[in-house]
Structure formats: C-alpha cells, structure tokens
Design a protein around this motif. Structure first.
Motif, PDB file in Angstrom:
ATOM      1  N   SER A  21       2.315   5.362  -4.563  1.00 41.28           N
ATOM      2  CA  SER A  21       1.107   6.027  -4.058  1.00 41.28           C
ATOM      3  C   SER A  21       0.082   6.173  -5.183  1.00 41.28           C
TER       4      SER A  21
ATOM      5  N   ALA B 299      -6.264  -0.111  -0.276  1.00 41.61           N
ATOM      6  CA  ALA B 299      -5.212   0.297   0.678  1.00 41.61           C
ATOM      7  C   ALA B 299      -4.852  -0.885   1.574  1.00 41.61           C
TER       8      ALA B 299
ATOM      9  N   ARG C 298       0.439   2.784  -1.258  1.00 38.41           N
ATOM     10  CA  ARG C 298      -0.586   3.496  -0.512  1.00 38.41           C
ATOM     11  C   ARG C 298      -1.697   3.934  -1.459  1.00 38.41           C
TER      12      ARG C 298
ATOM     13  N   THR D 170      -2.470   5.930   4.560  1.00 37.16           N
ATOM     14  CA  THR D 170      -3.140   5.173   3.491  1.00 37.16           C
ATOM     15  C   THR D 170      -4.582   4.892   3.895  1.00 37.16           C
TER      16      THR D 170
END
Ligand code: NAD
Length: 258
Positions: free
Chosen positions: A143, A177, A186, A244
């Motif tokens: 992430s 993304a 993400r 995302t």
C-alpha cells in the motif's frame, strides 16, 4: 485479533521534519502495532531531529536513509539501500511537498515557469518516481499512501501553485492505482485538513483558514496529526485491502460544505 496485520511489515515513511510532521504521527502509530519503520529524510537537520525523537521513544536501530525526491539518483540509491537491507517493502507513506514561498505569496497569475515545475516535481512527480523505485521490492503487494489537501480541487486563498501540484498528485495517484493494481499494490491519498506544521507555515493566512474550518466544518473543529495518522494506518493495513485510487478526507467534514 490483529485487524491491521502490520506487525513485522516494512513501511517506508517519507517526510518527517520534526515532531509536528504528519509523517511523525504515522510513524509513532506504526511503531505501536509492531511495524518496521524505515525513515527517509532530505536535510541532515531532519535526520538529527529524527534521531533525537527516536531516542525519546527509546528506539534504537531504526533505519534512516537519505532521499531527496528532486533527484532520481537519490531516490534510486535510497530504495536500493532499503531493498538490500529489508528485501521486501510492504508500504510507503509519501508525506512530502514543497513550493517556493513567492509562488504562495504572489498572485497566482505571477507563478513562474520554474516555480510551477519545482512544485510539481517535488510534490506530484515524486510519487511516481518513488513508486517506480520501490516497485521491484514490493513483491508481496502493498500500500502506498500520499498526503493531499483540499486545494487540489478548490481554489483556496494562498495555496496557489501547491493546489495545482496537489491536483496532479491526486491524478497521479489514480493512474498509479490503475497501473499497479495487477501487482496488488494499492495507491491512495489522504486529504488532510489544515494542521499547524512546518509546511503549513509557508501558507499565508493559515490562522484564518483554521478559524474558518472551526466555524464551518460539521464537527466544528480542526483535525489533528493523530486523526490523520489513524486513517493512514487503515489505508496501509489489511482493513483497506479492497480500496485503491481513492482520496479519503480527514478534515472533520469540511470538504462537504458549500
Ligand atoms: P512537514 O514540513 O513536516 O513535512 C513536509 C516534508 O517534506 C518535510 O519533511 C520535508 O523535508 C519534505 N520534503 C520537502 N522537499 C523534499 C525533497 N525534495 N525531498 C525529500 N523530502 C522533501 O509538513 P506536513 O504538514 O507534515 O506535510 C506533509 C504532507 O502533508 C505534505 O504533502 C503536505 O502538503 C501535506 N498536507 C499538509 C497539511 C497541513 O495542513 N499541514 C494538510 C494537507 C496535506
């Protein structure tokens, strides 16, 4: 039950200048849940501050790596070093922005070509450059979270060239993304409310902004470092695994008001 699943995860935190930095609030929360925090800094002064702050928390052996996001070479060296030491990167907090003071103070129409390019390079392109350098080490998915502001979509007094950079940052976040989703990476943005930090000092009429939010926001107050850190934790964690390309507002609801 470990809802966040961040324990033992390697998270790069970019943009701690001092205790007030949004990134420092996030780093402290990451420590609490047992993540391995890797700091990057631009100025030696920031490195010294980070070391002192870590000392206060009685945390030794934390990686602190130089990374100037205006330089491809510096970014490549930093992430190579981080990759070699940690093998896998699970998350990145991109909490970095800068514009020349005169481009915030002058009328927007006076924005120079150099000032525009510099704000874009530091505050928007850097997210792409950092994602590119980190991707080879994000082999388990992960992430990436960046920090934006409402000035990306509304004209806010004194935000000028930085508002345009934040608009580019949010658009870059969405394109990243879409591009990195196949690798289960993400990318999201937190649109934080106004918080008194070093970066905020550069925004003229910051006090008026804080007062206006207090009067207008649904929660009748300003947000703070801890609230932004909490939501960043969610966006870095297993809890947000289905999210995302989003901009999440942590601003006591100010953005919904007319
Ligand atoms: P801050 O001054 O503590 O953090 C900004 C960081 O950017 C500093 O650590 C600085 O060293 C770093 N930086 C600037 N140029 C760099 C470069 N070339 N290479 C590497 N690092 C560089 O202030 P902050 O408020 O914590 O800002 C963090 C992020 O949050 C920024 O993107 C800012 O725009 C965003 N944000 C702040 C507010 C606010 O009101 N404070 C609101 C919304 C969004």
């Amino acid at each position: 039950m470990d809802l966040l699943q961040l324990q033992g995860k390697n998270i790069v935190v970019m943009g701690v200048a001092n205790e007030r930095s949004i990134a420092w609030g996030i780093a402290q929360q990451l420590f609490e849940v047992g993540a391995n925090v890797i700091f990057t800094y631009r100025k030696e002064r920031s490195k010294g501050k980070i070391e002192k702050m870590l000392e206060k928390l009685d945390r030794q052996n934390v990686a602190i790596v130089e990374c100037d996001v205006n330089s491809d070479e510096s970014i490549a060296t930093a992430f190579q070093q981080i990759g070699e030491q940690f093998q896998v990167i699970h998350g990145i907090v991109h909490s970095v922005a800068f514009a020349h003071a005169e481009d915030l103070k002058n009328r927007f129409v006076e924005t120079t070509r150099d000032g525009y390019a510099f704000a874009q390079d530091t505050s928007a392109y850097s997210l792409i450059a950092v994602s590119k350098a980190a991707k080879p080490f994000m082999t388990e998915g992960g992430s990436i979270v960046t920090m934006s502001y409402l000035g990306a979509e509304r004209v806010l007094d004194g935000y000028n060239v930085m508002g345009v950079a934040k608009a580019a940052l949010e658009a870059s976040m969405r394109y990243l993304a879409a591009d990195l989703g196949a690798e289960n990476i993400r990318v999201n943005a937190i649109s934080a409310g106004a918080i008194r930090t070093l970066a905020a000092k550069g925004v003229p009429s910051f006090n008026q902004i804080l007062h206006k939010i207090e009067e207008t926001a649904p929660l009748k107050r300003n947000t703070n470092q801890a609230e932004v850190a909490d939501m960043t934790m969610v966006m870095l964690s297993h809890l947000s695994r289905g999210v995302t390309g989003e901009t999440i507002y942590i601003d006591c609801g100010y953005n919904i008001m007319g």
